[in-house]
Design a protein around this motif. Structure first.
Motif, PDB file in Angstrom:
ATOM      1  N   TYR A  56       5.286 -34.112  -9.430  1.00  0.00           N
ATOM      2  CA  TYR A  56       3.957 -33.699  -9.882  1.00  0.00           C
ATOM      3  C   TYR A  56       3.213 -32.900  -8.826  1.00  0.00           C
ATOM      4  O   TYR A  56       3.281 -33.199  -7.637  1.00  0.00           O
ATOM      5  CB  TYR A  56       3.154 -34.944 -10.283  1.00  0.00           C
ATOM      6  CG  TYR A  56       3.888 -35.727 -11.334  1.00  0.00           C
ATOM      7  CD1 TYR A  56       3.779 -35.369 -12.671  1.00  0.00           C
ATOM      8  CD2 TYR A  56       4.735 -36.770 -10.984  1.00  0.00           C
ATOM      9  CE1 TYR A  56       4.496 -36.056 -13.642  1.00  0.00           C
ATOM     10  CE2 TYR A  56       5.454 -37.458 -11.949  1.00  0.00           C
ATOM     11  CZ  TYR A  56       5.331 -37.096 -13.274  1.00  0.00           C
ATOM     12  OH  TYR A  56       6.044 -37.755 -14.236  1.00  0.00           O
ATOM     13  N   LYS A  57       2.486 -31.910  -9.304  1.00  0.00           N
ATOM     14  CA  LYS A  57       1.621 -31.076  -8.472  1.00  0.00           C
ATOM     15  C   LYS A  57       0.232 -31.108  -9.093  1.00  0.00           C
ATOM     16  O   LYS A  57       0.085 -30.944 -10.304  1.00  0.00           O
ATOM     17  CB  LYS A  57       2.150 -29.639  -8.418  1.00  0.00           C
ATOM     18  CG  LYS A  57       1.291 -28.662  -7.652  1.00  0.00           C
ATOM     19  CD  LYS A  57       1.294 -28.949  -6.179  1.00  0.00           C
ATOM     20  CE  LYS A  57       0.432 -27.937  -5.415  1.00  0.00           C
ATOM     21  NZ  LYS A  57       0.131 -28.427  -4.084  1.00  0.00           N
ATOM     22  N   VAL A  58      -0.774 -31.300  -8.253  1.00  0.00           N
ATOM     23  CA  VAL A  58      -2.162 -31.304  -8.706  1.00  0.00           C
ATOM     24  C   VAL A  58      -2.811 -29.992  -8.284  1.00  0.00           C
ATOM     25  O   VAL A  58      -2.670 -29.555  -7.140  1.00  0.00           O
ATOM     26  CB  VAL A  58      -2.924 -32.508  -8.106  1.00  0.00           C
ATOM     27  CG1 VAL A  58      -4.397 -32.464  -8.503  1.00  0.00           C
ATOM     28  CG2 VAL A  58      -2.275 -33.825  -8.534  1.00  0.00           C
ATOM     29  N   PHE A  59      -3.522 -29.386  -9.226  1.00  0.00           N
ATOM     30  CA  PHE A  59      -4.191 -28.117  -8.975  1.00  0.00           C
ATOM     31  C   PHE A  59      -5.684 -28.248  -9.218  1.00  0.00           C
ATOM     32  O   PHE A  59      -6.111 -28.879 -10.193  1.00  0.00           O
ATOM     33  CB  PHE A  59      -3.668 -27.030  -9.923  1.00  0.00           C
ATOM     34  CG  PHE A  59      -2.288 -26.563  -9.627  1.00  0.00           C
ATOM     35  CD1 PHE A  59      -2.057 -25.595  -8.668  1.00  0.00           C
ATOM     36  CD2 PHE A  59      -1.208 -27.085 -10.316  1.00  0.00           C
ATOM     37  CE1 PHE A  59      -0.777 -25.153  -8.402  1.00  0.00           C
ATOM     38  CE2 PHE A  59       0.075 -26.647 -10.062  1.00  0.00           C
ATOM     39  CZ  PHE A  59       0.302 -25.682  -9.105  1.00  0.00           C
ATOM     40  N   ARG A  60      -6.461 -27.595  -8.375  1.00  0.00           N
ATOM     41  CA  ARG A  60      -7.875 -27.382  -8.672  1.00  0.00           C
ATOM     42  C   ARG A  60      -7.940 -26.305  -9.756  1.00  0.00           C
ATOM     43  O   ARG A  60      -6.986 -25.538  -9.928  1.00  0.00           O
ATOM     44  CB  ARG A  60      -8.606 -26.952  -7.406  1.00  0.00           C
ATOM     45  CG  ARG A  60      -8.713 -28.090  -6.399  1.00  0.00           C
ATOM     46  CD  ARG A  60      -9.387 -27.656  -5.101  1.00  0.00           C
ATOM     47  NE  ARG A  60      -9.563 -28.797  -4.236  1.00  0.00           N
ATOM     48  CZ  ARG A  60      -8.616 -29.276  -3.419  1.00  0.00           C
ATOM     49  NH1 ARG A  60      -7.432 -28.691  -3.356  1.00  0.00           N
ATOM     50  NH2 ARG A  60      -8.852 -30.336  -2.661  1.00  0.00           N
ATOM     51  N   PRO A  61      -9.044 -26.241 -10.492  1.00  0.00           N
ATOM     52  CA  PRO A  61      -9.096 -25.318 -11.646  1.00  0.00           C
ATOM     53  C   PRO A  61      -8.767 -23.870 -11.294  1.00  0.00           C
ATOM     54  O   PRO A  61      -8.016 -23.208 -12.017  1.00  0.00           O
ATOM     55  CB  PRO A  61     -10.528 -25.443 -12.154  1.00  0.00           C
ATOM     56  CG  PRO A  61     -11.101 -26.648 -11.530  1.00  0.00           C
ATOM     57  CD  PRO A  61     -10.275 -26.997 -10.340  1.00  0.00           C
TER      58      PRO A  61
END
Length: 112
Positions: free
Chosen positions: A4-9
């Motif tokens: 999983y990778k989390v991105f800011r908008p």
């Protein structure tokens, strides 16, 4: 295995627009794109994204990344997946916006 990778908008919008990304500023500084396993992602969110709104989590399959994905020690000596190439939009198996509840991010049920 899914990672999983989390991105800011704005980071997610850039990936969608360009079709690929070399990651967030921390990824650029470290020379690879940081990922987390299902067991690691909640702590990643708490440590690096606490209270941040409108985050997007995306799932990628390790088999799609081949030799460009390396497992390296990080937080507490645990092995984390690091991608040593641009992440392509077609690497993403699914993505979903994260909900904030009581100041904490709620992971989708399909994160496993």
């Amino acid at each position: 295995m899914l990672i999983y990778k989390v991105f800011r908008p704005e980071e997610w919008a850039d990936l969608v627009s360009a079709g690929q990304t070399v990651g967030a500023p921390v990824d650029l500084a470290d020379g690879f794109i940081h990922f987390s396993t299902a067991a690691q992602v909640a702590e990643t969110l708490a440590k690096h994204f606490a209270g941040a709104p409108d985050l997007v989590i995306c799932a990628c399959h390790t088999d799609d990344m081949g030799a460009d994905l390396r497992w390296e020690p990080s937080r507490g000596g645990a092995l984390f997946p690091h991608l040593y190439r641009a992440l392509r939009l077609d690497d993403v198996r699914w993505h979903e916006g994260l909900v904030l509840s009581g100041g904490q991010h709620v992971l989708p049920d399909r994160v496993q």
